[in-house]
Motif scaffolding. Structure first.
Motif, PDB file in Angstrom:
ATOM      1  N   ASN A 187      38.085  50.226 -16.213  1.00  0.00           N
ATOM      2  CA  ASN A 187      36.719  50.370 -15.719  1.00  0.00           C
ATOM      3  C   ASN A 187      36.629  51.556 -14.763  1.00  0.00           C
ATOM      4  OD1 ASN A 187      34.032  49.820 -15.143  1.00  0.00           O
ATOM      5  ND2 ASN A 187      34.527  48.357 -13.533  1.00  0.00           N
ATOM      6  N   GLU A 188      35.748  52.504 -15.075  1.00  0.00           N
ATOM      7  CA  GLU A 188      35.468  53.629 -14.190  1.00  0.00           C
ATOM      8  C   GLU A 188      34.391  53.163 -13.220  1.00  0.00           C
ATOM      9  OE1 GLU A 188      35.626  56.783 -12.121  1.00  0.00           O
ATOM     10  OE2 GLU A 188      36.922  56.683 -13.882  1.00  0.00           O
ATOM     11  N   THR A 189      34.792  52.892 -11.967  1.00  0.00           N
ATOM     12  CA  THR A 189      33.909  52.231 -11.011  1.00  0.00           C
ATOM     13  C   THR A 189      32.634  53.014 -10.771  1.00  0.00           C
ATOM     14  OG1 THR A 189      35.873  51.335  -9.929  1.00  0.00           O
ATOM     15  CG2 THR A 189      33.797  51.200  -8.724  1.00  0.00           C
ATOM     16  N   GLU A 190      32.746  54.325 -10.573  1.00  0.00           N
ATOM     17  CA  GLU A 190      31.573  55.116 -10.239  1.00  0.00           C
ATOM     18  C   GLU A 190      30.585  55.158 -11.396  1.00  0.00           C
ATOM     19  OE1 GLU A 190      32.835  58.935  -8.952  1.00  0.00           O
ATOM     20  OE2 GLU A 190      33.848  58.191  -7.146  1.00  0.00           O
ATOM     21  N   GLN A 191      31.082  55.293 -12.617  1.00  0.00           N
ATOM     22  CA  GLN A 191      30.204  55.358 -13.775  1.00  0.00           C
ATOM     23  C   GLN A 191      29.887  53.982 -14.347  1.00  0.00           C
ATOM     24  OE1 GLN A 191      31.888  58.032 -16.687  1.00  0.00           O
ATOM     25  NE2 GLN A 191      32.425  59.566 -15.166  1.00  0.00           N
ATOM     26  N   ARG A 192      30.587  52.943 -13.844  1.00  0.00           N
ATOM     27  CA  ARG A 192      30.454  51.588 -14.392  1.00  0.00           C
ATOM     28  C   ARG A 192      30.592  51.636 -15.916  1.00  0.00           C
ATOM     29  NH1 ARG A 192      28.802  47.664 -10.917  1.00  0.00           N
ATOM     30  NH2 ARG A 192      28.002  46.357 -12.588  1.00  0.00           N
ATOM     31  N   LYS A 193      31.663  52.267 -16.365  1.00  0.00           N
ATOM     32  CA  LYS A 193      31.890  52.459 -17.781  1.00  0.00           C
ATOM     33  C   LYS A 193      33.366  52.270 -18.080  1.00  0.00           C
ATOM     34  CE  LYS A 193      31.318  55.904 -21.449  1.00  0.00           C
ATOM     35  NZ  LYS A 193      30.918  57.292 -21.771  1.00  0.00           N
ATOM     36  N   LEU A 194      33.643  51.686 -19.268  1.00  0.00           N
ATOM     37  CA  LEU A 194      35.022  51.493 -19.678  1.00  0.00           C
ATOM     38  C   LEU A 194      35.545  52.761 -20.339  1.00  0.00           C
ATOM     39  CD1 LEU A 194      34.784  47.888 -21.129  1.00  0.00           C
ATOM     40  CD2 LEU A 194      36.034  48.575 -19.089  1.00  0.00           C
ATOM     41  N   LEU A 219      32.495  40.622 -23.510  1.00  0.00           N
ATOM     42  CA  LEU A 219      33.848  40.760 -22.975  1.00  0.00           C
ATOM     43  C   LEU A 219      33.931  41.873 -21.941  1.00  0.00           C
ATOM     44  CD1 LEU A 219      36.772  39.606 -23.707  1.00  0.00           C
ATOM     45  CD2 LEU A 219      37.076  41.747 -24.936  1.00  0.00           C
ATOM     46  N   ALA A 220      33.089  42.914 -22.097  1.00  0.00           N
ATOM     47  CA  ALA A 220      33.143  44.083 -21.216  1.00  0.00           C
ATOM     48  C   ALA A 220      32.139  44.006 -20.072  1.00  0.00           C
ATOM     49  CB  ALA A 220      32.886  45.354 -22.026  1.00  0.00           C
ATOM     50  N   ALA A 221      31.491  42.840 -19.875  1.00  0.00           N
ATOM     51  CA  ALA A 221      30.496  42.729 -18.809  1.00  0.00           C
ATOM     52  C   ALA A 221      31.149  42.823 -17.443  1.00  0.00           C
ATOM     53  CB  ALA A 221      29.746  41.394 -18.930  1.00  0.00           C
ATOM     54  N   GLN A 222      30.387  43.323 -16.462  1.00  0.00           N
ATOM     55  CA  GLN A 222      30.896  43.448 -15.098  1.00  0.00           C
ATOM     56  C   GLN A 222      31.029  42.060 -14.465  1.00  0.00           C
ATOM     57  OE1 GLN A 222      31.802  46.345 -13.644  1.00  0.00           O
ATOM     58  NE2 GLN A 222      31.316  47.430 -15.531  1.00  0.00           N
ATOM     59  N   VAL A 223      31.875  41.960 -13.459  1.00  0.00           N
ATOM     60  CA  VAL A 223      32.094  40.695 -12.762  1.00  0.00           C
ATOM     61  C   VAL A 223      30.903  40.386 -11.862  1.00  0.00           C
ATOM     62  CG1 VAL A 223      33.543  39.517 -11.080  1.00  0.00           C
ATOM     63  CG2 VAL A 223      34.584  40.926 -12.842  1.00  0.00           C
ATOM     64  N   SER A 224      30.468  39.135 -11.870  1.00  0.00           N
ATOM     65  CA  SER A 224      29.353  38.724 -11.005  1.00  0.00           C
ATOM     66  C   SER A 224      29.784  38.709  -9.552  1.00  0.00           C
ATOM     67  CB  SER A 224      28.863  37.329 -11.401  1.00  0.00           C
ATOM     68  OG  SER A 224      28.366  37.334 -12.710  1.00  0.00           O
ATOM     69  N   GLU A 225      28.886  39.134  -8.673  1.00  0.00           N
ATOM     70  CA  GLU A 225      29.130  39.057  -7.235  1.00  0.00           C
ATOM     71  C   GLU A 225      28.193  38.073  -6.562  1.00  0.00           C
ATOM     72  OE1 GLU A 225      28.976  42.961  -5.648  1.00  0.00           O
ATOM     73  OE2 GLU A 225      30.719  43.681  -6.766  1.00  0.00           O
ATOM     74  N   SER A 226      27.228  37.561  -7.291  1.00  0.00           N
ATOM     75  CA  SER A 226      26.304  36.571  -6.735  1.00  0.00           C
ATOM     76  C   SER A 226      25.778  35.728  -7.885  1.00  0.00           C
ATOM     77  CB  SER A 226      25.135  37.262  -6.009  1.00  0.00           C
ATOM     78  OG  SER A 226      24.316  37.933  -6.940  1.00  0.00           O
ATOM     79  N   VAL A 227      25.133  34.624  -7.535  1.00  0.00           N
ATOM     80  CA  VAL A 227      24.608  33.741  -8.575  1.00  0.00           C
ATOM     81  C   VAL A 227      23.462  34.379  -9.323  1.00  0.00           C
ATOM     82  CG1 VAL A 227      25.318  31.642  -7.395  1.00  0.00           C
ATOM     83  CG2 VAL A 227      23.118  32.665  -6.843  1.00  0.00           C
ATOM     84  N   ASP A 228      22.834  35.379  -8.734  1.00  0.00           N
ATOM     85  CA  ASP A 228      21.719  36.054  -9.393  1.00  0.00           C
ATOM     86  C   ASP A 228      22.184  37.134 -10.358  1.00  0.00           C
ATOM     87  OD1 ASP A 228      19.915  34.530  -7.917  1.00  0.00           O
ATOM     88  OD2 ASP A 228      19.991  35.928  -6.232  1.00  0.00           O
TER      89      ASP A 228
END
Length: 550
Positions: A187-194, A219-228
């Motif tokens: 995961n490229e954090t800045e681009q939010r791209k694999l 499978l490639a979705a970002q990790v949740s940081e909140s319930v929303d």
């Protein structure tokens, strides 16, 4: 009374048919596909009717049990499921005499021997499974150790070599699962791209072409940081069967398994493995991939943290060096002209009778104070540029070839007739004359410092389709391409400049870049061994549209 061996021999086909039906229902109830039931169990059943005494497994029957367990392990069966198969076999055999007259039934002793035999087979199943699990656990530990070794070594290598080390990790994962291809996306954090960083196996090209389809999967979705947040969480990071397209099938990948590599705060990446058999991955294969993926996730996360830490250390080191150089500037370069001005002022106070000499001292004082003022202005402007701010400009009609001529006249008094001006026509625009003068002065001064002492420095002023261009060319050592990107950073000097005798702050080119940016233009460097080095300042005809609004 009839013997058990005779009953089995007479009803073998019926027993196999009944056992197959019951075993298939049991497998389906556990969510398993219909197993290959008619492979070894009929042979084992026939061995029970061979005439050899029942009760203690013979070498032949032990071999049949081992073959059956090996087949079930390949199919992903659990130990309890295989034990249940032997229990079902005992019930199916006993059903053959359940409704028969008493005289057609075997005696109790023979029945006990039969079930003792089947109990021994079940015990052998448990023993074989235990040995397999121990071997499997040791094998998995070995792969985990190898992955840890490769990942630890990868922390010490450059980015170009890291890709090779990650390919080694994929090859270990392939070996551990008996796979034919593997793929790793990070995961490229800045681009939010694999981004694909490694692939291995016979199908690595096809897997690389599969990446766009993979990026669109949950499978490639970002990790949740909140319930929303609608993204996935690390708990969803289980091995998932993926769709196999025609391209993969042509490359001998018939089944594909994907795994999300995620921590509680970020998606690290995605790993996929492919096999050449069109079948479901077994529970053992899934568990092993998840175990290896979990270990790899830890190492990749550590590598990212280590990289971020090194970047921060480098930034702090750079900040410290900048501070040290700034202090050096204040202590040496600014002290010189200020000391000269101070000495001159003291002489005027001590010897008022020397009127003519006082005029010369006053002129020197004025020159040194003006020089100090220019140094302070350069420092302040360089600091603004470094902070991402633009140099403020007061625009007015300017004659670019006239400015270049003034710069040459000023520098010729100090360096002699080394400068040539090539300007075939008058080039005018709406610019800031002081900033352009400083930029050309810095470029020409650098050309004298770092160019060949026996070759001229040429200033060229010309019109362009986009506006105007002022270039400074000198003959000398080429500036390496790797260093050209660093030239315009504050306090930055090339290695050859640092090793040479010429001294400087490393602010001149920063100010040239800032001048070009403030005018809405750009500065270009071209450097070759044969042709020499040329810095070109390109300007629009009117810089007013590029000024920030008040």
């Amino acid at each position: 009374m009839r013997r058990v061996a005779d009953i089995i021999r007479e009803h073998q086909d019926d027993i196999v048919r009944l056992w197959t039906a019951k075993a298939t229902r049991a497998a389906s109830a556990r969510g398993l596909d219909e197993p290959e039931l008619k492979n070894i169990m009929p042979t084992y059943l026939a061995s029970l009717s061979s005439g050899e005494p029942l009760g203690s497994p013979t070498a032949t029957r032990r071999k049949h049990v081992e073959s059956h367990v090996a087949a079930r392990l390949r199919q992903g069966f659990h130990v309890a499921e295989v034990v249940e198969e032997f229990a079902l076999l005992g019930r199916c055999i006993s059903m053959m005499w359940a409704t028969a007259p008493r005289e057609e039934r075997p005696d109790v002793a023979e029945v006990e021997q039969l079930f003792s035999e089947l109990h021994g087979a079940s015990a052998a199943v448990i023993e074989l499974f235990s040995e397999h699990l121990q071997d499997d656990e040791q094998t998995e530990k070995r792969y985990l150790r190898l992955i840890q070794k490769v990942a630890s070594e990868a922390l010490e290598v450059e980015a170009a070599s890291l890709r090779e080390r990650l390919t080694e990790v994929l090859e270990l994962v392939m070996e551990a699962l008996g796979a034919q291809g593997a793929l790793l996306l990070l995961n490229e954090t800045e681009q939010r791209k694999l981004i694909m960083v490694a692939s291995a196996g016979v199908a690595k090209e096809a897997l690389a072409r599969y990446v766009p389809a993979l990026e669109a999967m949950p499978l490639a979705a970002q990790v949740s940081e909140s319930v929303d947040d609608p993204g996935l969480s690390p708990e969803d990071a289980e091995a998932t069967t993926l769709e196999v397209n025609e391209d993969l099938r042509r490359s001998d990948v018939q089944a594909l398994l994907g795994l999300r590599l995620a921590t509680h705060h970020a998606l690290i990446g995605v790993m996929c493995v492919g096999i050449s058999t069109a079948r479901d991955f077994t529970a053992r294969e899934r568990r092993r991939l998840e175990s290896l993926g979990e270990q790899l996730t830890v190492h990749l996360d550590n590598a990212k943290l280590y990289s971020d830490l090194r970047a921060k250390v480098a930034a702090l080191q750079s900040e410290r060096e900048l501070r040290e150089r700034f202090v050096s500037v204040l202590a040496h370069d600014l002290r010189g002209p200020l000391s000269a001005a101070r000495v001159g002022a003291q002489l005027i106070l001590r010897r008022p009778e020397m009127l003519d000499e006082r005029r010369e001292l006053a002129r020197r004082i004025d020159q040194n104070i003006a020089r100090t003022d220019r140094m302070v202005t350069d420092l302040l402007d360089a600091n603004r540029i470094r902070a991402g701010q633009r140099i403020a400009l007061q625009l007015s009609p300017c004659d670019l070839d006239g400015i270049a001529r003034e710069v040459i006249e000023e520098l010729s008094t100090a360096h002699g007739e080394r400068f040539l001006l090539e300007a075939t026509e008058q080039v005018r625009g709406n610019w800031n004359a002081d900033e352009l003068r400083r930029a050309l002065w810095n470029l020409a001064t650098n050309a004298v410092k770092y160019g060949a002492s026996d070759a001229p420095v040429t200033l060229t002023v010309s019109r362009t389709e986009q506006g105007a261009r002022a270039s400074v060319h000198n003959v000398g050592r080429m500036i390496p391409r790797a260093e050209q990107e660093q030239l315009f950073k504050p306090f930055s000097r090339t290695r050859s400049a640092q090793a040479g005798l010429a001294k400087g702050w490393g602010l001149g080119l920063t100010l040239v870049w800032g001048c070009a940016q403030a005018h809405g233009g750009k500065v270009i460097v071209e450097s070759e061994d044969a042709a020499g080095t040329t810095f070109s300042l390109e300007l629009p005809p009117d810089s007013a549209p590029y000024q920030p609004r008040a």
